[in-house]
Write a protein that holds these residues in place. Sequence first.
Motif, PDB file in Angstrom:
ATOM      1  N   ASN A   1       4.219  -5.057 -14.308  1.00  0.00           N
ATOM      2  CA  ASN A   1       3.380  -5.526 -13.209  1.00  0.00           C
ATOM      3  C   ASN A   1       4.132  -5.516 -11.876  1.00  0.00           C
ATOM      4  O   ASN A   1       3.560  -5.150 -10.850  1.00  0.00           O
ATOM      5  CB  ASN A   1       2.817  -6.914 -13.510  1.00  0.00           C
ATOM      6  N   ILE A   2       5.394  -5.883 -11.893  1.00  0.00           N
ATOM      7  CA  ILE A   2       6.193  -5.828 -10.662  1.00  0.00           C
ATOM      8  C   ILE A   2       6.298  -4.384 -10.189  1.00  0.00           C
ATOM      9  O   ILE A   2       6.144  -4.094  -9.001  1.00  0.00           O
ATOM     10  CB  ILE A   2       7.591  -6.442 -10.874  1.00  0.00           C
ATOM     11  N   ALA A   3       6.553  -3.479 -11.113  1.00  0.00           N
ATOM     12  CA  ALA A   3       6.658  -2.059 -10.748  1.00  0.00           C
ATOM     13  C   ALA A   3       5.368  -1.566 -10.106  1.00  0.00           C
ATOM     14  O   ALA A   3       5.400  -0.888  -9.070  1.00  0.00           O
ATOM     15  CB  ALA A   3       6.994  -1.229 -11.987  1.00  0.00           C
ATOM     16  N   ALA A   4       4.226  -1.906 -10.698  1.00  0.00           N
ATOM     17  CA  ALA A   4       2.941  -1.450 -10.159  1.00  0.00           C
ATOM     18  C   ALA A   4       2.703  -2.007  -8.756  1.00  0.00           C
ATOM     19  O   ALA A   4       2.284  -1.275  -7.847  1.00  0.00           O
ATOM     20  CB  ALA A   4       1.800  -1.862 -11.095  1.00  0.00           C
ATOM     21  N   ILE A   5       2.989  -3.283  -8.566  1.00  0.00           N
ATOM     22  CA  ILE A   5       2.761  -3.909  -7.260  1.00  0.00           C
ATOM     23  C   ILE A   5       3.729  -3.360  -6.214  1.00  0.00           C
ATOM     24  O   ILE A   5       3.320  -3.026  -5.099  1.00  0.00           O
ATOM     25  CB  ILE A   5       2.885  -5.446  -7.362  1.00  0.00           C
ATOM     26  N   LEU A   6       5.005  -3.279  -6.558  1.00  0.00           N
ATOM     27  CA  LEU A   6       5.988  -2.769  -5.591  1.00  0.00           C
ATOM     28  C   LEU A   6       5.676  -1.334  -5.198  1.00  0.00           C
ATOM     29  O   LEU A   6       5.750  -0.981  -4.017  1.00  0.00           O
ATOM     30  CB  LEU A   6       7.409  -2.881  -6.135  1.00  0.00           C
ATOM     31  N   ASP A   7       5.320  -0.495  -6.163  1.00  0.00           N
ATOM     32  CA  ASP A   7       4.966   0.898  -5.856  1.00  0.00           C
ATOM     33  C   ASP A   7       3.802   0.959  -4.881  1.00  0.00           C
ATOM     34  O   ASP A   7       3.845   1.650  -3.866  1.00  0.00           O
ATOM     35  CB  ASP A   7       4.596   1.664  -7.136  1.00  0.00           C
ATOM     36  N   ARG A   8       2.753   0.219  -5.178  1.00  0.00           N
ATOM     37  CA  ARG A   8       1.548   0.232  -4.351  1.00  0.00           C
ATOM     38  C   ARG A   8       1.818  -0.334  -2.953  1.00  0.00           C
ATOM     39  O   ARG A   8       1.460   0.286  -1.937  1.00  0.00           O
ATOM     40  CB  ARG A   8       0.452  -0.570  -5.045  1.00  0.00           C
ATOM     41  N   GLU A   9       2.448  -1.480  -2.880  1.00  0.00           N
ATOM     42  CA  GLU A   9       2.670  -2.145  -1.593  1.00  0.00           C
ATOM     43  C   GLU A   9       3.712  -1.414  -0.743  1.00  0.00           C
ATOM     44  O   GLU A   9       3.567  -1.320   0.473  1.00  0.00           O
ATOM     45  CB  GLU A   9       3.096  -3.607  -1.809  1.00  0.00           C
ATOM     46  N   TYR A  10       4.743  -0.883  -1.378  1.00  0.00           N
ATOM     47  CA  TYR A  10       5.772  -0.150  -0.633  1.00  0.00           C
ATOM     48  C   TYR A  10       5.173   1.137  -0.059  1.00  0.00           C
ATOM     49  O   TYR A  10       5.430   1.495   1.091  1.00  0.00           O
ATOM     50  CB  TYR A  10       6.970   0.162  -1.544  1.00  0.00           C
ATOM     51  N   ALA A  11       4.358   1.817  -0.859  1.00  0.00           N
ATOM     52  CA  ALA A  11       3.698   3.043  -0.390  1.00  0.00           C
ATOM     53  C   ALA A  11       2.753   2.747   0.776  1.00  0.00           C
ATOM     54  O   ALA A  11       2.551   3.599   1.657  1.00  0.00           O
ATOM     55  CB  ALA A  11       2.926   3.704  -1.533  1.00  0.00           C
ATOM     56  N   ALA A  12       2.196   1.533   0.813  1.00  0.00           N
ATOM     57  CA  ALA A  12       1.297   1.131   1.902  1.00  0.00           C
ATOM     58  C   ALA A  12       2.071   0.646   3.130  1.00  0.00           C
ATOM     59  O   ALA A  12       1.446   0.279   4.129  1.00  0.00           O
ATOM     60  CB  ALA A  12       0.353   0.042   1.415  1.00  0.00           C
ATOM     61  N   GLY A  13       3.404   0.634   3.063  1.00  0.00           N
ATOM     62  CA  GLY A  13       4.215   0.268   4.219  1.00  0.00           C
ATOM     63  C   GLY A  13       4.836  -1.118   4.194  1.00  0.00           C
ATOM     64  O   GLY A  13       5.579  -1.484   5.105  1.00  0.00           O
ATOM     65  N   ARG A  14       4.578  -1.905   3.182  1.00  0.00           N
ATOM     66  CA  ARG A  14       5.163  -3.251   3.108  1.00  0.00           C
ATOM     67  C   ARG A  14       6.650  -3.146   2.782  1.00  0.00           C
ATOM     68  O   ARG A  14       7.050  -2.384   1.922  1.00  0.00           O
ATOM     69  CB  ARG A  14       4.456  -4.094   2.060  1.00  0.00           C
ATOM     70  N   ARG A  15       7.458  -3.954   3.482  1.00  0.00           N
ATOM     71  CA  ARG A  15       8.905  -3.941   3.256  1.00  0.00           C
ATOM     72  C   ARG A  15       9.455  -5.327   2.927  1.00  0.00           C
ATOM     73  O   ARG A  15      10.610  -5.457   2.566  1.00  0.00           O
ATOM     74  CB  ARG A  15       9.645  -3.386   4.486  1.00  0.00           C
ATOM     75  N   GLU A  16       8.640  -6.363   3.055  1.00  0.00           N
ATOM     76  CA  GLU A  16       9.093  -7.717   2.744  1.00  0.00           C
ATOM     77  C   GLU A  16       8.291  -8.265   1.576  1.00  0.00           C
ATOM     78  O   GLU A  16       7.060  -8.250   1.594  1.00  0.00           O
ATOM     79  CB  GLU A  16       8.937  -8.628   3.968  1.00  0.00           C
TER      80      GLU A  16
END
Length: 187
Positions: free
Chosen positions: A99-114
């Motif tokens: 679940n962490i991998a899925a969220i980090l992949d999605r949010e990082y790809a959308a530009g989130r860095r924090e």
Amino acid sequence: MADTKIPDGLAEKEFLLIQEISRNPEATQRHLSESLGVSLGTTNLLIRRLARKGLLKVQQLDWKRTRYLLTLEGALEKSRKAYRYTLYTLRIFRQLQDNIAAILDREYAAGRREFTFVADDELLELLRETAEGFGLKEARFAFLSDFADVPSAAELVLYASLERPPEHKGRRFVSVVDFDNIDYRVS
């Protein structure tokens, strides 16, 4: 706290009592009740229940001392329970990591860095290792053990806790684990 089953078989308190008795067969009921964090009456009830199930044998050593021994069936049930609990724990850890991998992949790809994480102490280090193991460039992580410590600027909070997150406008809380549903996946 309710006496839950982890998973199937003995109730949690029964399992904890069997574990404590296997470590110290001559423990008093008072010691056992303190170790389990239950009343003396509840401890007595659990001991009688386990004896009735054939998992525990009660030996009266003298008028004041009693010894509790696991029967062969009790030792087998303890081993089965420990094995099932270990498998359950490993599946929870895998669920959390996926679940962490899925969220980090999605949010990082959308530009989130924090990213802010809140978790019970025993899961906090696993969250840290998992998140930092992705090597996301420019990503910053905050790992907290209490929702009260979440910075006011945090827009997204990933959490692994039995505690419910507080209401907060403008902030998303996303659970990365469901302790009751082993197949839970973040959508």
